[in-house]
Scaffold this active site. Structure first.
Site, PDB file in Angstrom:
ATOM      1  CG  ASP A 147      -2.221  -0.533   1.135  1.00 58.72           C
ATOM      2  OD1 ASP A 147      -2.470  -0.859   0.047  1.00 58.72           O
ATOM      3  OD2 ASP A 147      -3.010  -0.547   2.252  1.00 58.72           O
ATOM      4  CE  LYS A 189       3.262   3.213 -10.139  1.00 63.79           C
ATOM      5  NZ  LYS A 189       4.332   2.553 -10.158  1.00 63.79           N
ATOM      6  CG  MET A 225      -8.747   7.719   6.151  1.00 61.86           C
ATOM      7  SD  MET A 225      -9.930   6.465   5.540  1.00 61.86           S
ATOM      8  CE  MET A 225     -10.650   5.973   7.189  1.00 61.86           C
TER       9      MET A 225
HETATM   10  N1  SAH Z   1      -4.911   0.456   8.382  1.00 59.17           N
HETATM   11  C1  SAH Z   1      -4.307   1.599   8.745  1.00 59.17           C
HETATM   12  C2  SAH Z   1      -5.239   2.991   8.350  1.00 59.17           C
HETATM   13  C3  SAH Z   1      -5.603   3.004   6.946  1.00 59.17           C
HETATM   14  S1  SAH Z   1      -6.832   4.498   6.599  1.00 59.17           S
HETATM   15  C4  SAH Z   1      -4.167   1.897  10.158  1.00 59.17           C
HETATM   16  O1  SAH Z   1      -4.369   0.682  11.034  1.00 59.17           O
HETATM   17  O2  SAH Z   1      -3.277   2.782  10.521  1.00 59.17           O
HETATM   18  C5  SAH Z   1      -5.473   5.591   6.296  1.00 59.17           C
HETATM   19  C6  SAH Z   1      -5.544   6.763   7.357  1.00 59.17           C
HETATM   20  O3  SAH Z   1      -4.636   6.273   8.298  1.00 59.17           O
HETATM   21  C7  SAH Z   1      -4.903   7.732   6.768  1.00 59.17           C
HETATM   22  O4  SAH Z   1      -5.674   8.709   6.316  1.00 59.17           O
HETATM   23  C8  SAH Z   1      -4.408   8.510   8.233  1.00 59.17           C
HETATM   24  O5  SAH Z   1      -5.509   9.135   8.870  1.00 59.17           O
HETATM   25  C9  SAH Z   1      -3.967   7.394   8.742  1.00 59.17           C
HETATM   26  N2  SAH Z   1      -2.631   7.031   8.915  1.00 59.17           N
HETATM   27  C10 SAH Z   1      -1.933   5.954   8.425  1.00 59.17           C
HETATM   28  N3  SAH Z   1      -0.439   6.154   8.609  1.00 59.17           N
HETATM   29  C11 SAH Z   1      -0.457   7.397   9.354  1.00 59.17           C
HETATM   30  C12 SAH Z   1       0.562   8.135   9.786  1.00 59.17           C
HETATM   31  N4  SAH Z   1       2.030   7.648   9.700  1.00 59.17           N
HETATM   32  N5  SAH Z   1       0.383   9.044  10.502  1.00 59.17           N
HETATM   33  C13 SAH Z   1      -0.689   9.652  10.662  1.00 59.17           C
HETATM   34  N6  SAH Z   1      -1.903   8.931  10.288  1.00 59.17           N
HETATM   35  C14 SAH Z   1      -1.777   7.901   9.537  1.00 59.17           C
END
Ligand code: SAH
Length: 509
Positions: A39, A61, A176
């Protein structure tokens, strides 16, 4: 077992960004992967742990834009699984927290493909920890809720119980939620949450790019707008955010946010890069040297086969140590054949590398220059002694010359050569072009000479305008000056530790 039935898909949480936050189980899966589907939010450095031969597919992609094409991704996982492949589906954070991992598992179950789920550190947990915000705390709150910030954007009615989120003192974390920030904050206020509740936005949490913006429910949207705050970020709402003032640790480190370029050969860069990263720097690796075998092994091999005929072996760098012992091994020999020889190391670090091979050096020069070795030998009587000095092709001739003058017989076979790499990493050149590098480090004359010959001298001088230049010692500094560079940082001791300290002192002054 038929190969078709061997296929399995591991949904692996990569953690929030810092590659060190993947689980051991996740790493195990990666090491066996034949296909990795990764991802946008999974740190691509983790891909290095998959076998070279593994097929790497960027899921972003597949359907065009990120987050689209979920059906295509499901179909891809099913197809690769049914081909009998070991597939790792590497997902940012945790696969089951807003990761659509549930849907992927459903598709796999339906197709009869076995799968396993390896949890990961989810963004809320990772980003909060690295921002110094405990999500729960005995004195503040005993609950935390994870909320999809975009929920309901294209629906009229939201699935989210705003009423409940807005009451009590539970911490709320939005994922998000950057583009919908204003609306979400307003909703909380409308449903009764105090407008002065503290809020923190954490962008690219746990990575060197981490950015934290704090405010209140009432003003965070304005603040985010003013600073053009962009995704990906989590929004942490709750009194616990106040603790950051006291507990920030990650972005409080001395080199945090500094972009430092390391020009050593890839095989050696890791140790130095790790030391800089430990203090918070964002390290850009730009190897300007490649270590390769000598053009012919014969001189070194002859010496190794007759190693007991030498009184002394002089090893002047970690590279020399590694190449020397590797070749010894290739000839079917090992450390025992050195039983009758004495070993001299240049500096305690080289001595430590030799110790890894089970040998304690008899003589360790205190400084890191060839001059130090010469000075040590000057205290002994080495007339008529045979000395082996396995070296690089472009090594200075000081040691053989001076020890020769003292009456020793010195053999200096080439143990490795340093050559120009085929090219510089494009992202490193881009960083220089963008002027986004704070400091560049040169740890030997060849690092700077090679950079000049690969970029062109004038182009290099232009690109390094305004970049702090760090040199490990006087010889390297001389080479920098010869090319027209002004050296800003040179430690008193010629070690990576001292260089790291000197860089910190300079960049934080
Ligand atoms: N499965 C992922 C979430 C995916 S949804 C998890 O458990 O973290 C994608 C969202 O995750 C982004 O829009 C953001 O809000 C958050 N996110 C993912 N990586 C991040 C990071 N390093 N710092 C801050 N927010 C992050």
């Amino acid at each position: 077992m038929k190969s078709e039935t061997r296929g399995i898909v591991y949904l692996v949480g990569s953690g929030p960004g810092d590659p060190g936050l993947i689980t051991l189980r996740g790493m195990e899966c990666l090491r066996q992967a034949e296909v990795v589907v990764y991802d946008y939010l999974a740190n691509e450095l983790l891909l290095n742990h998959a076998p070279e031969s593994a097929e790497r597919i960027y899921a972003g992609k597949i359907g065009g834009r990120h987050n689209q094409g979920q059906d295509e991704i499901n179909a891809l996982l099913v197809r690769k699984g049914s081909e009998g492949k070991i597939v790792v589906r590497l997902k940012g954070g945790d696969p089951f927290v807003f990761g659509r991992g549930g849907e992927e598992c459903e598709a796999l179950r339906e197709a009869g493909i076995p799968f396993q789920v390896v949890p990961g550190v989810t963004a809320a947990v990772g980003a909060a920890a690295y921002a110094g915000i405990p999500l729960t705390h005995r004195e503040y709150t005993a609950s935390v809720t994870l909320v999809a910030g975009q929920e309901g954007k294209d629906k009229d009615e939201s699935n989210i119980d705003w009423e409940r989120l807005s009451h009590g003192n539970g911490t709320v974390v939005f994922y998000m939620g950057v583009t919908t920030l204003r609306r979400n904050m307003e909703r909380l206020i409308q449903h009764g949450k105090s407008a002065d509740t503290p809020v923190a936005l954490v962008r690219w949490g746990t990575t060197p790019k981490q950015q934290v913006l704090t405010g209140t429910l009432a003003d965070i949207a304005d603040r985010a707008e003013k600073s053009a705050f962009k995704p990906p970020a989590v929004t942490v709402v709750g009194d616990v955010v106040r603790l950051r003032d006291k507990l920030a640790w990650f972005d409080g480190r001395p080199l945090f946010g500094k972009r430092i370029m390391v020009t050593r050969a890839a095989v050696q860069a890791g140790e130095f890069a790790g030391m800089l990263a430990q203090r918070g720097a964002a390290v850009i690796e730009c190897p300007t040297i490649r270590l390769v075998e000598p053009e012919q092994w014969q001189p070194l091999d002859a010496a190794l086969r007759d190693i007991s005929g030498y009184d002394w072996i002089v090893l002047t760098s970690a590279n020399a140590v590694r190449c020397f012992f590797r070749r010894l091994d290739a000839l079917g020999l090992d450390a025992r054949s050195l039983a009758g020889c004495r070993v001299c190391a240049v500096g305690p670090k080289t001595a430590a590398k030799i110790r890894n091979f089970g040998i304690n050096a008899d003589l360790v020069s205190s400084d890191y220059k060839a001059e130090g070795v010469v000075a040590e030998f000057a205290k002994l009587d080495i007339r008529g002694k045979k000395i082996l000095y396995p070296c690089a092709d472009r090594a200075r001739d000081l040691i053989p010359r001076e020890l020769g003058t003292m009456g020793a017989q010195v053999d200096a076979p080439i143990a490795y050569r340093t050559v120009l790499p085929d090219r510089l990493p494009p992202e490193a050149v881009f960083a220089l072009e963008k002027r986004s590098v704070d400091c560049i480090t040169f740890t030997s004359s060849s690092t700077v000479q090679n950079l000049a010959s690969m970029l062109g001298e004038d182009r290099m001088l232009d690109m390094l305008k305004g970049v702090a230049i760090a040199s490990i010692g006087p010889i390297t500094t001389r080479s920098c000056r010869a090319l027209g560079l002004k050296v800003d940082i040179e430690p008193a001791e010629y070690t990576l530790d001292a260089l790291t300290d000197a860089i910190e002192a300079f960049l934080t002054a």
